[in-house]
Design a protein around this motif. Structure first.
Motif, short mmCIF file in Angstrom:
data_model
loop_
_atom_site.label_atom_id
_atom_site.label_comp_id
_atom_site.label_asym_id
_atom_site.label_seq_id
_atom_site.Cartn_x
_atom_site.Cartn_y
_atom_site.Cartn_z
N HIS A 1 0.89 -1.25 0.10
CA HIS A 1 -0.11 0.05 0.02
C HIS A 1 0.79 1.43 0.17
O HIS A 1 0.32 2.34 0.16
N GLY A 2 2.15 1.08 -0.03
CA GLY A 2 3.02 2.37 -0.17
C GLY A 2 3.11 3.01 1.35
O GLY A 2 2.50 2.69 2.31
N LEU A 3 3.91 4.04 1.29
CA LEU A 3 4.23 4.72 2.70
C LEU A 3 3.89 6.33 2.45
O LEU A 3 3.90 6.62 1.42
N PRO A 4 4.13 6.93 3.55
CA PRO A 4 3.55 8.33 3.54
C PRO A 4 4.68 9.10 3.24
O PRO A 4 5.95 8.56 3.09
N ASN A 5 4.74 10.36 3.37
CA ASN A 5 5.84 11.12 3.04
C ASN A 5 6.99 11.03 4.00
O ASN A 5 6.85 10.55 5.17
N LYS A 6 8.24 11.61 3.55
CA LYS A 6 9.37 11.54 4.59
C LYS A 6 9.41 12.06 5.90
O LYS A 6 9.62 11.50 6.89
N TRP A 7 8.41 13.14 6.24
CA TRP A 7 8.25 13.81 7.18
C TRP A 7 7.26 12.99 8.48
O TRP A 7 7.80 12.75 9.13
N ASN A 8 6.45 12.27 7.61
CA ASN A 8 5.49 11.43 8.36
C ASN A 8 6.25 10.28 8.92
O ASN A 8 6.20 9.76 10.06
N LEU A 9 6.82 9.67 8.02
CA LEU A 9 7.94 8.60 8.42
C LEU A 9 9.05 8.77 9.24
O LEU A 9 9.25 7.93 10.34
N TYR A 10 9.59 9.88 9.25
CA TYR A 10 10.58 10.32 10.02
C TYR A 10 9.73 10.39 11.43
O TYR A 10 10.42 10.11 12.62
N GLN A 11 8.84 11.07 11.71
CA GLN A 11 7.98 11.05 12.98
C GLN A 11 7.70 9.60 13.61
O GLN A 11 7.90 9.25 14.93
N THR A 12 7.40 8.79 12.65
CA THR A 12 7.31 7.27 13.17
C THR A 12 8.46 6.91 13.73
O THR A 12 8.40 6.21 14.77
N LEU A 13 9.40 6.87 12.90
CA LEU A 13 10.76 6.16 13.45
C LEU A 13 11.63 6.95 14.68
O LEU A 13 11.93 6.27 15.54
N ALA A 14 11.11 8.15 14.61
CA ALA A 14 11.75 9.04 15.77
C ALA A 14 11.08 8.81 17.22
O ALA A 14 11.67 8.98 18.04
N ASN A 15 10.10 8.17 16.89
CA ASN A 15 9.17 7.99 18.15
C ASN A 15 9.21 6.72 18.43
O ASN A 15 8.47 5.91 19.28
N SER A 16 10.11 5.76 17.88
CA SER A 16 10.25 4.34 18.05
C SER A 16 11.41 3.85 18.81
O SER A 16 12.66 4.73 19.18
N ASN A 17 11.99 2.64 18.91
CA ASN A 17 13.07 2.16 19.70
C ASN A 17 14.28 2.14 18.70
O ASN A 17 15.48 1.93 19.01
N LEU A 18 14.19 2.76 17.30
CA LEU A 18 15.06 2.88 16.49
C LEU A 18 15.46 4.45 16.37
O LEU A 18 16.41 4.63 15.51
#
Length: 369
Positions: free
Chosen positions: A103-120
């Motif tokens: 289904h694809g991924l969102p833009n780079k800003w949304n993806l950044y926020q997801t990863l920045a708030n994860s254990n990565l």
């Protein structure tokens, strides 16, 4: 027999890939088609595209219903045709009767926020949205050297590097495999330039990281993950992409070279190899899980990992529609699995969907007896 459709704004661009997959489709009892989303008749929902004929090993013009299994390989640019196609794709993906293998991924800003708030988060480069020129130049003042990249896009298009030395601000961009450098004669001119690019696209800003090899060439590790016929993530291969000396990009579209991962690994201090391999393994294991906890399921991911001179790792990009050139050039034995993977995973989804429908119909029938 199931039907499988490659969707692309220009199906001829990935002609070799689509053809190689289609050649293997009879083994899975699948018929292959390819088409652009704008070629769907809005009234009849019939598609004008091409069907692959295994006996003749060629694509021929054909009109057909929307296939059972769909593989979205659309790359969107800023023009009317792409925007129209994007709207059609959203409509298709909201239909419950159609199966997309990703289904694809969102833009780079949304993806950044997801990863920045994860254990990565320790592997994520600090990123801010570019709001205006003053904010951007303030960020440059603090960092001295920054990267500007479009919120949406791929292939390194639109990326620029800004550097401040004393009172001079310079910019580096790579176009058509050439490194272009220039300086702004004043802060006012720099501000106007930033505002000009902002009017065309949304941008993000990041500190510039020294992710270069000993020859001062930018490089990264491209790792391709796909789901297999059981729906499990597997690594198809990894390779090194190396850009031009003193350049900014390591994207293949910018003229980067490829190299087998093990060649580069052999250049590392042997005492640090095991730790590095374990870190990369942790990244490739955790990243798909984190993404699919937030976003719809995917079929494949291309992960770009930067390596600093101290061997610290950085997630540079995650692409849900990755190319296969790095893996094909550096891991030739992966070729067959790359061509069969979409068919295996798509068929699994179709079988699951069919079993679920039959189970629902049986339950519904029993309730009405």
């Amino acid at each position: 027999m199931y039907t499988f459709g490659f969707i692309s704004l220009n199906p001829k661009i990935e002609n070799n890939y689509f053809t190689e997959v289609a050649k293997r489709s009879p083994h899975y009892d699948i018929e292959c088609y390819r088409f652009s989303p704008t070629n769907i008749n809005p009234v009849t929902h019939l598609v004008t595209g091409e069907k692959f004929y295994p006996d003749h090993q060629e694509w021929r013009s054909h009109e057909f219903p929307i296939p059972d299994i769909l593989y979205d390989r659309c790359f969107y640019a800023d023009h009317a045709l792409a925007k129209n196609a994007l709207a059609i794709m959203k409509w298709l993906k909201n239909r419950r009767d159609l199966l997309f293998i990703g289904h694809g991924l969102p833009n780079k800003w949304n993806l950044y926020q997801t990863l920045a708030n994860s254990n990565l988060s320790p592997y994520v480069v600090k990123t801010i949205p570019v709001k205006d020129a003053i904010q951007t130049l303030s960020f440059l003042e603090n960092e001295k050297k920054i990267i500007l990249k479009p919120v949406s896009g791929s292939g390194g298009m639109g990326i620029a590097c800004l550097e401040k030395e004393n009172e001079t601000i310079s910019v580096i961009v790579e176009k058509q495999q050439q490194i272009l450098r220039s300086s702004f004669p004043s802060i006012t001119i720099a501000q106007k330039w930033i505002e000009k690019i902002r009017t065309k696209k949304e941008y993000l800003a990041q500190p510039f990281l020294q992710l270069v090899d000993q020859a001062k060439r930018p490089f990264d590790i491209r790792i391709l993950l796909q789901k297999d016929g059981n729906g499990q993530w597997v690594e198809r291969g990894r390779g090194i992409r190396t850009g031009q000396t003193n350049g900014v990009l390591s994207n293949l579209s910018a003229g980067a070279d490829t190299e087998p991962f093990h060649n580069w690994l052999n250049s590392i201090d042997p005492k640090k190899i095991d730790f590095l391999k374990k870190e990369i393994e942790e990244l490739t294991t955790q990243l798909p899980k984190i993404i699919e906890q937030t976003y719809p399921p995917l079929f494949e991911i291309g992960i770009d990992i930067g390596v600093a001179q101290d061997l610290s790792l950085w997630i540079l990009d995650v692409n849900s529609k990755p190319g296969r050139k790095v893996v094909l050039e550096t891991v030739p034995l992966a070729q067959e699995s790359l061509y069969t993977a979409p068919l295996e995973y798509g068929r699994m989804l179709a079988l699951q969907h069919e079993q679920g429908r039959k189970s629902y119909e049986k339950t519904f029938s029993n309730r009405n007896q």
